[in-house]
Write a protein that holds these residues in place. Structure first.
Motif, PDB file in Angstrom:
ATOM      1  N   HIS A  58       0.821  -1.211   0.000  1.00  0.00           N
ATOM      2  CA  HIS A  58       0.000   0.000   0.000  1.00  0.00           C
ATOM      3  C   HIS A  58       0.855   1.261   0.000  1.00  0.00           C
ATOM      4  CE1 HIS A  58       0.297  -1.443   4.272  1.00  0.00           C
ATOM      5  NE2 HIS A  58       0.775  -0.224   4.424  1.00  0.00           N
ATOM      6  N   GLN A  59       2.066   1.212   0.557  1.00  0.00           N
ATOM      7  CA  GLN A  59       2.902   2.410   0.564  1.00  0.00           C
ATOM      8  C   GLN A  59       3.359   2.777  -0.848  1.00  0.00           C
ATOM      9  OE1 GLN A  59       5.315   3.137   4.293  1.00  0.00           O
ATOM     10  NE2 GLN A  59       5.402   0.893   4.248  1.00  0.00           N
ATOM     11  N   ASP A  60       3.672   1.772  -1.665  1.00  0.00           N
ATOM     12  CA  ASP A  60       4.032   2.030  -3.057  1.00  0.00           C
ATOM     13  C   ASP A  60       2.868   2.650  -3.811  1.00  0.00           C
ATOM     14  OD1 ASP A  60       6.773   1.067  -3.588  1.00  0.00           O
ATOM     15  OD2 ASP A  60       5.994  -0.855  -2.926  1.00  0.00           O
ATOM     16  N   ILE A  61       1.695   2.065  -3.655  1.00  0.00           N
ATOM     17  CA  ILE A  61       0.536   2.512  -4.431  1.00  0.00           C
ATOM     18  C   ILE A  61       0.141   3.926  -4.046  1.00  0.00           C
ATOM     19  CG2 ILE A  61      -1.898   2.063  -4.930  1.00  0.00           C
ATOM     20  CD1 ILE A  61      -1.315  -0.927  -4.581  1.00  0.00           C
ATOM     21  N   VAL A  62       0.082   4.224  -2.742  1.00  0.00           N
ATOM     22  CA  VAL A  62      -0.294   5.573  -2.312  1.00  0.00           C
ATOM     23  C   VAL A  62       0.711   6.597  -2.816  1.00  0.00           C
ATOM     24  CG1 VAL A  62      -0.551   7.076  -0.284  1.00  0.00           C
ATOM     25  CG2 VAL A  62      -1.665   4.835  -0.334  1.00  0.00           C
ATOM     26  N   ARG A  63       1.988   6.249  -2.800  1.00  0.00           N
ATOM     27  CA  ARG A  63       3.011   7.195  -3.284  1.00  0.00           C
ATOM     28  C   ARG A  63       2.828   7.464  -4.781  1.00  0.00           C
ATOM     29  NH1 ARG A  63       8.588   6.995  -5.121  1.00  0.00           N
ATOM     30  NH2 ARG A  63       9.648   8.935  -4.515  1.00  0.00           N
ATOM     31  N   ILE A  64       2.494   6.423  -5.544  1.00  0.00           N
ATOM     32  CA  ILE A  64       2.253   6.623  -6.973  1.00  0.00           C
ATOM     33  C   ILE A  64       1.024   7.507  -7.187  1.00  0.00           C
ATOM     34  CG2 ILE A  64       1.538   5.468  -9.109  1.00  0.00           C
ATOM     35  CD1 ILE A  64       3.290   3.083  -8.219  1.00  0.00           C
ATOM     36  N   GLY A 169     -10.791  13.964 -10.973  1.00  0.00           N
ATOM     37  CA  GLY A 169      -9.502  13.489 -11.462  1.00  0.00           C
ATOM     38  C   GLY A 169      -9.494  13.225 -12.955  1.00  0.00           C
ATOM     39  N   TRP A 170      -8.286  13.126 -13.524  1.00  0.00           N
ATOM     40  CA  TRP A 170      -8.166  12.954 -14.969  1.00  0.00           C
ATOM     41  C   TRP A 170      -8.447  11.513 -15.419  1.00  0.00           C
ATOM     42  CZ3 TRP A 170      -4.641   9.546 -17.053  1.00  0.00           C
ATOM     43  CH2 TRP A 170      -3.568   9.156 -16.238  1.00  0.00           C
ATOM     44  N   ARG A 171      -8.472  10.597 -14.457  1.00  0.00           N
ATOM     45  CA  ARG A 171      -8.890   9.220 -14.741  1.00  0.00           C
ATOM     46  C   ARG A 171      -9.570   8.661 -13.506  1.00  0.00           C
ATOM     47  NH1 ARG A 171      -5.927   5.688 -11.763  1.00  0.00           N
ATOM     48  NH2 ARG A 171      -3.734   6.178 -11.329  1.00  0.00           N
ATOM     49  N   ARG A 172     -10.251   7.552 -13.695  1.00  0.00           N
ATOM     50  CA  ARG A 172     -10.855   6.871 -12.564  1.00  0.00           C
ATOM     51  C   ARG A 172      -9.790   6.136 -11.758  1.00  0.00           C
ATOM     52  NH1 ARG A 172     -15.873   7.917 -10.883  1.00  0.00           N
ATOM     53  NH2 ARG A 172     -16.212   5.746 -10.276  1.00  0.00           N
ATOM     54  N   LEU A 173      -9.977   6.069 -10.464  1.00  0.00           N
ATOM     55  CA  LEU A 173      -9.033   5.341  -9.622  1.00  0.00           C
ATOM     56  C   LEU A 173      -9.150   3.840  -9.857  1.00  0.00           C
ATOM     57  CD1 LEU A 173      -9.515   7.292  -6.291  1.00  0.00           C
ATOM     58  CD2 LEU A 173      -7.365   7.129  -7.568  1.00  0.00           C
ATOM     59  N   HIS A 174      -8.027   3.169  -9.793  1.00  0.00           N
ATOM     60  CA  HIS A 174      -8.010   1.707  -9.835  1.00  0.00           C
ATOM     61  C   HIS A 174      -8.494   1.193  -8.479  1.00  0.00           C
ATOM     62  CE1 HIS A 174      -6.443  -2.393 -10.098  1.00  0.00           C
ATOM     63  NE2 HIS A 174      -6.267  -2.200 -11.408  1.00  0.00           N
ATOM     64  N   PRO A 175      -9.253   0.097  -8.429  1.00  0.00           N
ATOM     65  CA  PRO A 175      -9.702  -0.443  -7.141  1.00  0.00           C
ATOM     66  C   PRO A 175      -8.567  -0.657  -6.141  1.00  0.00           C
ATOM     67  CG  PRO A 175     -10.832  -1.565  -8.927  1.00  0.00           C
ATOM     68  CD  PRO A 175      -9.798  -0.674  -9.567  1.00  0.00           C
ATOM     69  N   LYS A 176      -7.375  -0.980  -6.637  1.00  0.00           N
ATOM     70  CA  LYS A 176      -6.246  -1.190  -5.727  1.00  0.00           C
ATOM     71  C   LYS A 176      -5.795   0.129  -5.091  1.00  0.00           C
ATOM     72  CE  LYS A 176      -4.338  -5.436  -7.701  1.00  0.00           C
ATOM     73  NZ  LYS A 176      -3.129  -6.109  -8.225  1.00  0.00           N
ATOM     74  N   GLU A 177      -5.976   1.230  -5.782  1.00  0.00           N
ATOM     75  CA  GLU A 177      -5.644   2.528  -5.186  1.00  0.00           C
ATOM     76  C   GLU A 177      -6.576   2.837  -4.028  1.00  0.00           C
ATOM     77  OE1 GLU A 177      -3.960   5.538  -8.439  1.00  0.00           O
ATOM     78  OE2 GLU A 177      -5.728   4.482  -9.177  1.00  0.00           O
ATOM     79  N   ARG A 178      -7.825   2.473  -4.162  1.00  0.00           N
ATOM     80  CA  ARG A 178      -8.802   2.721  -3.106  1.00  0.00           C
ATOM     81  C   ARG A 178      -8.461   1.898  -1.866  1.00  0.00           C
ATOM     82  NH1 ARG A 178     -12.952   5.428  -5.367  1.00  0.00           N
ATOM     83  NH2 ARG A 178     -14.361   4.923  -3.663  1.00  0.00           N
ATOM     84  N   LEU A 179      -8.177   0.628  -2.069  1.00  0.00           N
ATOM     85  CA  LEU A 179      -7.833  -0.241  -0.938  1.00  0.00           C
ATOM     86  C   LEU A 179      -6.511   0.178  -0.306  1.00  0.00           C
ATOM     87  CD1 LEU A 179      -8.838  -3.768  -2.281  1.00  0.00           C
ATOM     88  CD2 LEU A 179      -9.956  -2.470  -0.458  1.00  0.00           C
ATOM     89  N   PHE A 182      -6.831   2.915   2.248  1.00  0.00           N
ATOM     90  CA  PHE A 182      -7.329   2.421   3.535  1.00  0.00           C
ATOM     91  C   PHE A 182      -6.218   1.754   4.337  1.00  0.00           C
ATOM     92  CE2 PHE A 182      -8.756  -1.477   5.704  1.00  0.00           C
ATOM     93  CZ  PHE A 182      -9.411  -0.896   6.784  1.00  0.00           C
ATOM     94  N   TYR A 183      -5.488   0.833   3.716  1.00  0.00           N
ATOM     95  CA  TYR A 183      -4.453   0.101   4.457  1.00  0.00           C
ATOM     96  C   TYR A 183      -3.307   1.009   4.884  1.00  0.00           C
ATOM     97  CZ  TYR A 183      -6.763  -4.297   3.374  1.00  0.00           C
ATOM     98  OH  TYR A 183      -7.683  -5.312   3.310  1.00  0.00           O
ATOM     99  N   PHE A 184      -2.981   1.994   4.059  1.00  0.00           N
ATOM    100  CA  PHE A 184      -1.911   2.923   4.408  1.00  0.00           C
ATOM    101  C   PHE A 184      -2.277   3.726   5.649  1.00  0.00           C
ATOM    102  CE2 PHE A 184       0.036   7.127   4.262  1.00  0.00           C
ATOM    103  CZ  PHE A 184       1.372   6.833   4.054  1.00  0.00           C
ATOM    104  N   TYR A 185      -3.412   4.400   5.610  1.00  0.00           N
ATOM    105  CA  TYR A 185      -3.767   5.267   6.734  1.00  0.00           C
ATOM    106  C   TYR A 185      -4.183   4.476   7.961  1.00  0.00           C
ATOM    107  CZ  TYR A 185      -3.137   9.377   3.874  1.00  0.00           C
ATOM    108  OH  TYR A 185      -2.574  10.352   3.097  1.00  0.00           O
TER     109      TYR A 185
END
Length: 321
Positions: A58-64, A169-179, A182-185
């Motif tokens: 989740h730290q990689d994904i949130v940073r991206i 946003g300029w695109r829709r979020l990927h479901p993994k970005e949403r999850l 949550f896990y990051f915070y």
């Protein structure tokens, strides 16, 4: 409205929860990759995200998401997420008593934004991340804060950026970005000593919505802190734009927030114009090449710490000078 002097350090716990509250041990997860490489094409970062596990990475994904794909949107959404928390009388009452928003709103805003950016950019268990968390806990440790209030503030960091990006946003979020959000915070909250953090994305979202339905009511402190924050937003632009900035802010808050602040509700026509402008911006961004340098902390726009992070450490944030 008059405010009392800042409180002295309390001997009570910084986060006050019920005796049966669940205390969790922080998990151990891989730090974010500081030099990730996108795939080819405008959706190259999405392809990277598709190959990551939102639970463990989740730290990689949130940073991206925050640093490469939506840095502007992420910053704007967190500004409004913090604004949203001031609709809760118990939160705004504490802020009013400290006097910080009346005396130095820019500094408090910069402290919060930069400390959270440090966690995203470097990871919560990095040297800078741990230093940031110590500073966050030190600042909260001066006061006795209700655990549910802390939970609610944490929930806005999870869901308000998701809602903003879904809308503008300029695109829709990927479901993994949403999850991943949550896990990051959730891990950040555990490290802050917050108790009873829900264990699922859906459960935490229900908590947020129910909390807002119950707690968003008007108070004079809400109005005062909301007004100080509005003036802060206006201070970032030339004075002749003050009225326009006020109208834009009123257009971007929902009716429940407007009522809790005692602010006038925006007209549907103006709201449509403002949201249309944000979507037009996203249509332009969609045509730009993908970003290859993270802006989550390296390009922080703040007015309290010039040149940050050059010459600064997270421990410098929030310190009275």
């Amino acid at each position: 409205m008059t405010t009392t002097p800042p409180r002295t350090r309390s001997r009570k716990p910084a986060v006050v929860a019920t005796p049966e509250a669940r205390i969790e041990k922080a998990g151990s997860f891989p730090p974010p990759n500081r030099d990730p490489h996108p795939k080819r094409g405008r959706m190259g970062w999405v392809e990277v995200i598709e190959g990551l596990d939102p639970v463990t990475h989740h730290q990689d994904i949130v940073r991206i998401t925050a640093g490469y794909e939506f840095p502007w949107d992420y910053q704007r959404s967190l500004e409004f997420a913090l604004f949203r928390t001031y609709c809760v009388p118990s939160i705004s009452e504490l802020l009013a008593r400290t006097g910080e928003f009346e005396k130095q709103p820019q500094k408090r805003y910069d402290d919060t934004a930069l400390l959270m950016a440090e966690l995203v950019e470097h990871g919560y268990d990095s040297d800078r991340g741990r230093e940031s968390l110590r500073n966050i806990n030190r600042m909260h440790g001066k006061y006795s804060i209700d655990n549910d209030d802390m939970l609610y503030v944490l929930s806005t960091f999870v869901y308000d950026p998701l809602d903003w990006i879904d809308r503008y946003g300029w695109r829709r979020l990927h479901p993994k970005e949403r999850l991943a959000s949550f896990y990051f915070y959730r891990q950040v909250g555990i490290r802050m000593g917050i108790k009873d953090i829900p264990e699922s994305f859906q459960e935490f979202h229900r908590f947020k919505l129910e909390y807002e339905r119950e707690k968003f009511v008007y108070s004079d402190d809400n109005h005062a802190i909301g007004t100080y924050t509005l003036r802060l937003f206006q201070s970032w632009y030339p004075k002749f734009l003050n009225k326009g900035i006020e109208k834009v802010v009123f257009a971007l808050i929902d009716d429940r927030m407007a009522s809790a602040f005692g602010f006038p509700k925006s007209s549907p026509q103006l709201t449509e114009v403002v949201e249309g402008a944000l979507r037009a911006r996203s249509a332009f961004v969609r045509r730009l090449p993908k970003r290859r340098v993270s802006l989550s902390a390296g390009n922080a726009t703040n007015r309290t710490y010039p040149g940050y992070p050059l010459g600064y450490r997270p421990s410098d944030l929030g310190v009275e000078h």
